[in-house]
Scaffold this motif. Structure first.
Motif, PDB file in Angstrom:
ATOM      1  N   TYR A  22      28.988  45.662  32.422  1.00 40.42           N
ATOM      2  CA  TYR A  22      27.687  46.262  33.000  1.00 40.42           C
ATOM      3  C   TYR A  22      27.392  46.205  34.462  1.00 40.42           C
ATOM      4  O   TYR A  22      26.959  46.934  34.949  1.00 40.42           O
ATOM      5  CB  TYR A  22      26.330  45.630  32.227  1.00 40.42           C
ATOM      6  N   VAL A  23      28.120  45.092  34.889  1.00 42.07           N
ATOM      7  CA  VAL A  23      28.166  44.847  36.441  1.00 42.07           C
ATOM      8  C   VAL A  23      29.448  45.823  36.861  1.00 42.07           C
ATOM      9  O   VAL A  23      29.388  46.558  37.935  1.00 42.07           O
ATOM     10  CB  VAL A  23      28.229  43.482  36.984  1.00 42.07           C
ATOM     11  N   TYR A  24      30.732  45.369  36.398  1.00 40.08           N
ATOM     12  CA  TYR A  24      31.770  46.081  37.023  1.00 40.08           C
ATOM     13  C   TYR A  24      32.202  47.398  36.889  1.00 40.08           C
ATOM     14  O   TYR A  24      32.997  48.063  37.837  1.00 40.08           O
ATOM     15  CB  TYR A  24      33.335  44.928  36.586  1.00 40.08           C
ATOM     16  N   SER A  25      31.221  47.968  35.834  1.00 44.65           N
ATOM     17  CA  SER A  25      31.526  49.770  35.820  1.00 44.65           C
ATOM     18  C   SER A  25      30.697  50.121  36.759  1.00 44.65           C
ATOM     19  O   SER A  25      31.115  51.313  37.175  1.00 44.65           O
ATOM     20  CB  SER A  25      30.935  50.163  34.760  1.00 44.65           C
ATOM     21  N   THR A  26      30.112  49.384  37.706  1.00 43.24           N
ATOM     22  CA  THR A  26      29.492  50.011  38.964  1.00 43.24           C
ATOM     23  C   THR A  26      30.127  49.675  40.268  1.00 43.24           C
ATOM     24  O   THR A  26      29.824  50.144  41.403  1.00 43.24           O
ATOM     25  CB  THR A  26      27.779  49.344  39.139  1.00 43.24           C
ATOM     26  N   VAL A  27      31.015  48.896  40.052  1.00 42.99           N
ATOM     27  CA  VAL A  27      32.012  48.243  41.204  1.00 42.99           C
ATOM     28  C   VAL A  27      33.112  48.953  41.398  1.00 42.99           C
ATOM     29  O   VAL A  27      33.508  49.494  42.448  1.00 42.99           O
ATOM     30  CB  VAL A  27      32.057  46.627  41.337  1.00 42.99           C
ATOM     31  N   PHE A  28      33.788  49.236  40.062  1.00 39.16           N
ATOM     32  CA  PHE A  28      35.121  49.819  40.257  1.00 39.16           C
ATOM     33  C   PHE A  28      34.947  51.521  39.796  1.00 39.16           C
ATOM     34  O   PHE A  28      34.320  51.745  38.608  1.00 39.16           O
ATOM     35  CB  PHE A  28      36.045  49.331  39.137  1.00 39.16           C
ATOM     36  N   GLU A  29      35.564  52.287  40.473  1.00 36.75           N
ATOM     37  CA  GLU A  29      35.653  53.654  40.388  1.00 36.75           C
ATOM     38  C   GLU A  29      36.508  54.084  39.164  1.00 36.75           C
ATOM     39  O   GLU A  29      36.121  54.966  38.610  1.00 36.75           O
ATOM     40  CB  GLU A  29      35.965  54.343  41.660  1.00 36.75           C
ATOM     41  N   ASP A  30      37.535  53.309  38.967  1.00 39.42           N
ATOM     42  CA  ASP A  30      38.429  53.407  38.016  1.00 39.42           C
ATOM     43  C   ASP A  30      38.490  52.407  36.830  1.00 39.42           C
ATOM     44  O   ASP A  30      38.358  51.271  37.075  1.00 39.42           O
ATOM     45  CB  ASP A  30      40.009  53.330  38.676  1.00 39.42           C
ATOM     46  N   GLU A  31      38.229  52.975  35.643  1.00 42.03           N
ATOM     47  CA  GLU A  31      37.992  52.167  34.587  1.00 42.03           C
ATOM     48  C   GLU A  31      39.456  51.179  34.200  1.00 42.03           C
ATOM     49  O   GLU A  31      39.110  50.151  33.704  1.00 42.03           O
ATOM     50  CB  GLU A  31      37.784  52.921  33.319  1.00 42.03           C
ATOM     51  N   LYS A  32      40.605  51.829  34.552  1.00 38.84           N
ATOM     52  CA  LYS A  32      41.553  50.982  34.254  1.00 38.84           C
ATOM     53  C   LYS A  32      41.969  49.835  35.293  1.00 38.84           C
ATOM     54  O   LYS A  32      42.278  48.683  34.699  1.00 38.84           O
ATOM     55  CB  LYS A  32      43.043  51.997  34.351  1.00 38.84           C
ATOM     56  N   GLU A  33      41.306  50.125  36.575  1.00 35.20           N
ATOM     57  CA  GLU A  33      41.379  48.926  37.506  1.00 35.20           C
ATOM     58  C   GLU A  33      40.235  47.878  37.187  1.00 35.20           C
ATOM     59  O   GLU A  33      40.491  46.603  37.288  1.00 35.20           O
ATOM     60  CB  GLU A  33      40.800  49.531  38.961  1.00 35.20           C
ATOM     61  N   MET A  34      39.142  48.059  36.454  1.00 40.37           N
ATOM     62  CA  MET A  34      38.378  47.465  36.113  1.00 40.37           C
ATOM     63  C   MET A  34      38.512  46.551  34.721  1.00 40.37           C
ATOM     64  O   MET A  34      38.612  45.231  35.024  1.00 40.37           O
ATOM     65  CB  MET A  34      36.980  47.910  35.429  1.00 40.37           C
ATOM     66  N   GLU A  35      39.337  47.047  33.927  1.00 39.08           N
ATOM     67  CA  GLU A  35      39.858  46.355  32.706  1.00 39.08           C
ATOM     68  C   GLU A  35      41.058  45.425  33.140  1.00 39.08           C
ATOM     69  O   GLU A  35      41.043  44.473  32.713  1.00 39.08           O
ATOM     70  CB  GLU A  35      40.406  47.581  31.806  1.00 39.08           C
ATOM     71  N   HIS A  36      41.849  46.007  33.905  1.00 43.77           N
ATOM     72  CA  HIS A  36      42.936  44.955  34.702  1.00 43.77           C
ATOM     73  C   HIS A  36      42.222  43.764  35.299  1.00 43.77           C
ATOM     74  O   HIS A  36      42.707  42.662  35.027  1.00 43.77           O
ATOM     75  CB  HIS A  36      43.858  45.961  35.565  1.00 43.77           C
ATOM     76  N   PHE A  37      41.222  43.827  36.141  1.00 40.20           N
ATOM     77  CA  PHE A  37      40.414  42.931  36.635  1.00 40.20           C
ATOM     78  C   PHE A  37      39.729  41.853  35.605  1.00 40.20           C
ATOM     79  O   PHE A  37      40.068  40.709  35.787  1.00 40.20           O
ATOM     80  CB  PHE A  37      39.383  43.346  37.506  1.00 40.20           C
ATOM     81  N   LEU A  38      39.404  42.341  34.566  1.00 44.62           N
ATOM     82  CA  LEU A  38      38.664  41.507  33.628  1.00 44.62           C
ATOM     83  C   LEU A  38      39.820  40.772  32.451  1.00 44.62           C
ATOM     84  O   LEU A  38      39.533  39.873  32.093  1.00 44.62           O
ATOM     85  CB  LEU A  38      37.756  42.187  32.873  1.00 44.62           C
ATOM     86  N   ALA A  39      40.921  41.613  32.664  1.00 36.96           N
ATOM     87  CA  ALA A  39      41.963  41.093  31.643  1.00 36.96           C
ATOM     88  C   ALA A  39      42.882  40.018  32.585  1.00 36.96           C
ATOM     89  O   ALA A  39      43.545  39.031  31.772  1.00 36.96           O
ATOM     90  CB  ALA A  39      43.142  42.082  30.992  1.00 36.96           C
TER      91      ALA A  39
END
Length: 202
Positions: A22-39
């Motif tokens: 809910y936070v990081y989807s507003t920070v990362f423009e690329d969903e794959k980048e977000m998922e990599h960060f969280l993983a």
């Protein structure tokens, strides 16, 4: 078979909708980048150490030293934590209220940071319905460590055989069952209601 008297609820994913996306989807423009960060950086395993009692500041600092290029993004995990807690899950809360009205004792057993659980208590009034709550961050133990379940049983003098435990994590359910609890895996509210009804009738 003993009569069920106690219903024990997990919080995140069962009663509350919490998700760092809910936070990081507003920070990362690329969903794959977000998922990599969280993983790979702000992982579930890293967050679990806050649930086990590690201070957020310590956990954040540790990651920032390992990934200095992500320093500001890591900091958001702490600074914007409240935005990760989106809402209560209304159908689950409705079930909780029904059980309380029917005379069952309601208990909480959650993996949650001692620093952030007051935010949830302040925001959601259904917590006042609980007869008692055990928070992993206060006890320095996390599910599925059976010692945390025993804290609940011993502190409130509960009989596991008279208790149902509802959690969205299978390993946590299995640990409870090994201690004598009846376990219900929270996948959707319809299944949970059916399983609970079957247990409470018999």
């Amino acid at each position: 078979m003993k009569q069920i008297k106690n219903i024990v609820f997990d919080f995140g994913g069962v009663l509350l909708d919490w998700n760092p996306r809910y936070v990081y989807s507003t920070v990362f423009e690329d969903e794959k980048e977000m998922e990599h960060f969280l993983a790979n950086i702000c992982t579930n395993e890293w967050n679990a150490e806050q649930d086990r009692g590690r201070p957020f500041a310590e956990g954040i600092k540790l990651l920032q030293s390992q990934y200095p290029e992500h320093k500001e993004t890591i900091q958001l995990y702490s600074d914007r934590w409240e935005d990760m807690l989106k809402s209560e899950l209304p159908e689950s809360v409705e079930l909780l209220r029904e059980l309380k009205e029917q005379g069952y004792s309601i208990w909480g057993l959650t993996n949650w940071s001692a620093e952030t659980i007051p935010v949830a208590y302040r925001r959601y009034d259904f917590f006042k319905l609980f007869d008692g709550i055990v928070v992993s961050g206060d006890e320095k133990l996390i599910k599925p460590d059976k010692r945390l379940y025993k804290v609940l049983l011993d502190r409130y003098k509960l009989d596991a055989g008279e208790s149902v435990f509802i959690d969205d994590n299978l390993a946590n359910i299995q640990a409870a069952q090994e201690l004598g609890f009846k376990g219900i895996l929270f996948d959707n509210i319809v299944n949970v209601r059916k399983q609970l009804s079957d247990l409470l009738i018999h």
